[in-house]
Design an enzyme around this catalytic site. Sequence first.
Site, PDB file in Angstrom:
ATOM      1  N   LYS A  44       0.796  -1.241   0.000  1.00  0.00           N
ATOM      2  CA  LYS A  44       0.000   0.000   0.000  1.00  0.00           C
ATOM      3  C   LYS A  44       0.833   1.298   0.000  1.00  0.00           C
ATOM      4  O   LYS A  44       0.340   2.366   0.366  1.00  0.00           O
ATOM      5  CB  LYS A  44      -0.992   0.051   1.185  1.00  0.00           C
ATOM      6  CG  LYS A  44      -1.818  -1.177   1.396  1.00  0.00           C
ATOM      7  CD  LYS A  44      -2.351  -1.796   0.136  1.00  0.00           C
ATOM      8  CE  LYS A  44      -3.386  -0.950  -0.567  1.00  0.00           C
ATOM      9  NZ  LYS A  44      -3.705  -1.560  -1.903  1.00  0.00           N
ATOM     10  N   THR A  48       1.693  -0.312  -7.213  1.00  0.00           N
ATOM     11  CA  THR A  48       1.144  -0.375  -8.577  1.00  0.00           C
ATOM     12  C   THR A  48       1.441   0.923  -9.341  1.00  0.00           C
ATOM     13  O   THR A  48       1.568   0.915 -10.557  1.00  0.00           O
ATOM     14  CB  THR A  48      -0.380  -0.631  -8.560  1.00  0.00           C
ATOM     15  OG1 THR A  48      -0.980   0.213  -7.581  1.00  0.00           O
ATOM     16  CG2 THR A  48      -0.685  -2.072  -8.218  1.00  0.00           C
ATOM     17  N   HIS A  99       7.253  -7.348  -2.103  1.00  0.00           N
ATOM     18  CA  HIS A  99       7.036  -6.710  -0.797  1.00  0.00           C
ATOM     19  C   HIS A  99       7.946  -7.338   0.255  1.00  0.00           C
ATOM     20  O   HIS A  99       7.788  -7.062   1.449  1.00  0.00           O
ATOM     21  CB  HIS A  99       5.597  -6.926  -0.320  1.00  0.00           C
ATOM     22  CG  HIS A  99       4.529  -6.279  -1.150  1.00  0.00           C
ATOM     23  ND1 HIS A  99       4.584  -4.981  -1.568  1.00  0.00           N
ATOM     24  CD2 HIS A  99       3.340  -6.768  -1.607  1.00  0.00           C
ATOM     25  CE1 HIS A  99       3.478  -4.696  -2.253  1.00  0.00           C
ATOM     26  NE2 HIS A  99       2.719  -5.760  -2.289  1.00  0.00           N
ATOM     27  N   ARG A 121       5.862   5.323   1.758  1.00  0.00           N
ATOM     28  CA  ARG A 121       4.728   6.249   1.901  1.00  0.00           C
ATOM     29  C   ARG A 121       4.503   6.527   3.382  1.00  0.00           C
ATOM     30  O   ARG A 121       4.822   5.665   4.231  1.00  0.00           O
ATOM     31  CB  ARG A 121       3.490   5.577   1.298  1.00  0.00           C
ATOM     32  CG  ARG A 121       2.244   6.420   1.282  1.00  0.00           C
ATOM     33  CD  ARG A 121       1.062   5.645   0.706  1.00  0.00           C
ATOM     34  NE  ARG A 121      -0.069   6.512   0.445  1.00  0.00           N
ATOM     35  CZ  ARG A 121      -1.264   6.108   0.041  1.00  0.00           C
ATOM     36  NH1 ARG A 121      -1.481   4.808  -0.172  1.00  0.00           N
ATOM     37  NH2 ARG A 121      -2.239   6.960  -0.166  1.00  0.00           N
TER      38      ARG A 121
END
Length: 285
Positions: A44, A48, A99, A121
């Site tokens: 997250k 992508t 990941h 992030r």
Amino acid sequence: MTAEYFTYEGVLFPCMNFSSETLSYMENEFQVQDNDIFNITYPKSGTTWMLEILSLIRCEGDPGWVRSVPNWERAPWVESQSGLEAALKYPPPRLLTSHLPVQLFPKSLQRSKAKIIYTLRSPKDVLVSLYHFSYIMHIFKSPSSMDTFLEDFLSGNVPYSSWFDHVTGWMGLRGNENFFSITYEELQQDLSGSVRRICRFLGKELSEEQLAAVVENASFQSMKGNKMSNFSQMSDEYMDHQKGELMRKGICGDWRNHLSEVQSQRFDTVYQERMQRLGVTFPWD
Ligand code: A3P
């Protein structure tokens, strides 16, 4: 259907599409190639999005590939069973996604010139994005409340375990010439400048026109409307399309709409404890 998790070397993984055998193969036997490019993130964090940027850079801004091939085929998630199968059949040069925390990454990386792009992030936005995504993906357990999910996230009781360990682990590679890190927030603030920096790292020269095409086709709106990038083609076995979508909001700071003052302060306390030794300042600090 209730999702189940298992632990491999202290890290939590979903049972569906993952196994200890595959993870052990990845760690000990998978051969990283010198011309591999790895898109690495904690879930997250913009996986992508970076996948789309790298796909478009590879095609010099031409959207043909991103509009015709699903992102999980363009850059397979290597540690999953289906992703590993795809990676092993991928003709070089490979674009791969992972990941995995650094300690579980293929050992053969150390002997290779493969390039690593690590995207991070704001962890509060990661938490909120993961919270919503967990209701949609059958491989993840649905959270019972934000309070319990917050504690699970802070203690690493979520798939891929601790955000703090992931970030401090991978950021330990900074300074290595084959390692490049960037934040979701930098992509948001200046996508064009970010794409230029990524191209410089990859040794790829794009014309101004090609660069503008990368930026346009990697925008939130373009990706949301592209069925090869928005996960709408993912099988119902993995994803409940009635409950939501991958391209949810695509903004910075959405955590403010979901965390209470108390929850935010609790997060900050753990963040300060866990991150102070890293000595890196991020856009969200
Ligand atoms: P939100 O849930 O906050 O909307 P990942 O790809 O690592 O699973 O991350 C998914 C998150 O990245 C989602 O965040 C999604 O909306 C966001 N995202 C994907 N593509 C994006 C883009 N082009 N611009 C901005 N955000 C994007």
